[in-house]
Design a protein around this motif. Structure first.
Motif, mmCIF file in Angstrom:
data_model
loop_
_atom_site.group_PDB
_atom_site.id
_atom_site.type_symbol
_atom_site.label_atom_id
_atom_site.label_comp_id
_atom_site.label_asym_id
_atom_site.label_seq_id
_atom_site.Cartn_x
_atom_site.Cartn_y
_atom_site.Cartn_z
ATOM 1 N N CYS A 30 0.883 -1.161 -0.022
ATOM 2 C CA CYS A 30 0.214 0.002 0.046
ATOM 3 C C CYS A 30 0.817 1.128 -0.226
ATOM 4 O O CYS A 30 0.475 2.217 -0.156
ATOM 5 C CB CYS A 30 -0.976 -0.052 1.386
ATOM 6 S SG CYS A 30 -0.151 -0.145 2.766
ATOM 7 N N SER A 50 -3.035 -6.504 8.257
ATOM 8 C CA SER A 50 -3.586 -5.133 7.458
ATOM 9 C C SER A 50 -2.354 -4.182 7.846
ATOM 10 O O SER A 50 -1.535 -4.245 8.624
ATOM 11 C CB SER A 50 -4.903 -4.603 8.159
ATOM 12 O OG SER A 50 -4.758 -4.599 9.427
ATOM 13 N N CYS A 54 -3.276 2.583 7.086
ATOM 14 C CA CYS A 54 -4.592 2.830 6.025
ATOM 15 C C CYS A 54 -5.496 1.559 6.252
ATOM 16 O O CYS A 54 -6.656 1.657 5.795
ATOM 17 C CB CYS A 54 -4.044 3.243 4.779
ATOM 18 S SG CYS A 54 -3.470 1.400 3.974
ATOM 19 N N HIS A 56 -5.402 -1.351 4.903
ATOM 20 C CA HIS A 56 -5.581 -2.224 3.937
ATOM 21 C C HIS A 56 -5.156 -3.460 4.155
ATOM 22 O O HIS A 56 -4.167 -3.840 4.739
ATOM 23 C CB HIS A 56 -4.532 -1.648 2.789
ATOM 24 C CG HIS A 56 -4.462 -2.510 1.621
ATOM 25 N ND1 HIS A 56 -5.405 -2.334 0.570
ATOM 26 C CD2 HIS A 56 -3.694 -3.551 1.142
ATOM 27 C CE1 HIS A 56 -5.204 -3.430 -0.432
ATOM 28 N NE2 HIS A 56 -4.285 -3.973 -0.028
#
Length: 239
Positions: A30, A50, A54, A56
């Protein structure tokens, strides 16, 4: 000149997990970078992989390789004036701590009633940048977030049930309060504040009236006392 420009960008080389200068930096897909150990520990303690910044999510745990170029830049910065975040930002007694800082906690600048967590300035950034988080309800740092959770469903209390005179979550609305009279919690709070304001004004008015009555009573008693002394003096003089 180049070194001065790099120094002004030192925040870009801070790990958002430990909030210190990146050590053995790794960059994930990311685009965000973290200390190798910080990210490894973070993933080891999480149920899913994750991005801590952010959010993601990765379906499989990515292989982590040190970002050589970023590591060299950081080494150069350390030779100049790179310094850790200012100590006054750490959470001292009486302040709400960031729930996502590891090690020494930074002071929270906002609490999220949707996530039910508190964030320092760095960890709060995804709420401003990510589409999934930008609609969350942010408030001033609150150390009593757990009191704002429904005990039954562990969801945030968003609705006030007038029928049962209680704060409930959206799950409660569906499962146990059908056909009840309900309003948004914020609407009820504003109404209660208006009622409280009206009550306080009425109490203040009554106190002022009683104070006025008390002063008039005291004045009347003083007048009666003076009048009584005058009559007594007149009677004694005649006698």
């Amino acid at each position: 000149m180049a070194e001065a420009q790099l120094c002004r960008l030192q925040d870009e080389f801070t790990c958002s997990v430990c909030l210190d200068t990146l050590t053995d930096p790794v960059t994930i897909l990311c685009g965000h970078s973290f200390c190798l150990k910080c990210l490894t520990d973070y993933w080891d303690q999480s149920q899913e992989c994750s991005c801590p910044q952010c959010r993601h999510t990765f379906t499989t745990r990515p292989e982590l390789n040190r970002n050589t170029l970023l590591n060299e830049v950081i080494k150069k910065l350390k030779k100049t004036t790179l310094s850790p975040p200012p100590p006054q930002n750490y959470a001292s007694p009486g302040y709400v701590e960031c729930d996502f800082c590891t090690g020494k906690k930074f002071r929270a600048v906002k609490s999220c009633l949707t996530c039910m967590a508190s964030y320092c300035q760095t960890h709060l950034q995804p709420h401003y940048e990510g589409d999934a988080l930008k609609h969350h309800k942010l408030v001033d740092p609150d150390r009593n977030l757990k009191e704002k959770l429904c005990e039954k469903h562990q969801k945030s209390l968003e609705i006030f049930c007038k029928t049962d005179d209680s704060c409930i979550c959206m799950m409660c609305v569906v499962t146990g309060h059908k056909n009840h009279e309900m309003v948004e919690l914020e609407t009820e709070r504003e109404e209660k504040q208006k009622q409280l304001g009206a009550t306080l004004s009425d109490i203040k008015r009554r106190l002022e009236e009683r104070e006025k009555t008390l002063k008039e009573t005291r004045r009347t008693m003083e007048e009666m006392k003076v009048s009584g002394l005058g009559r007594q003096h007149l009677i004694s003089k005649r006698g």
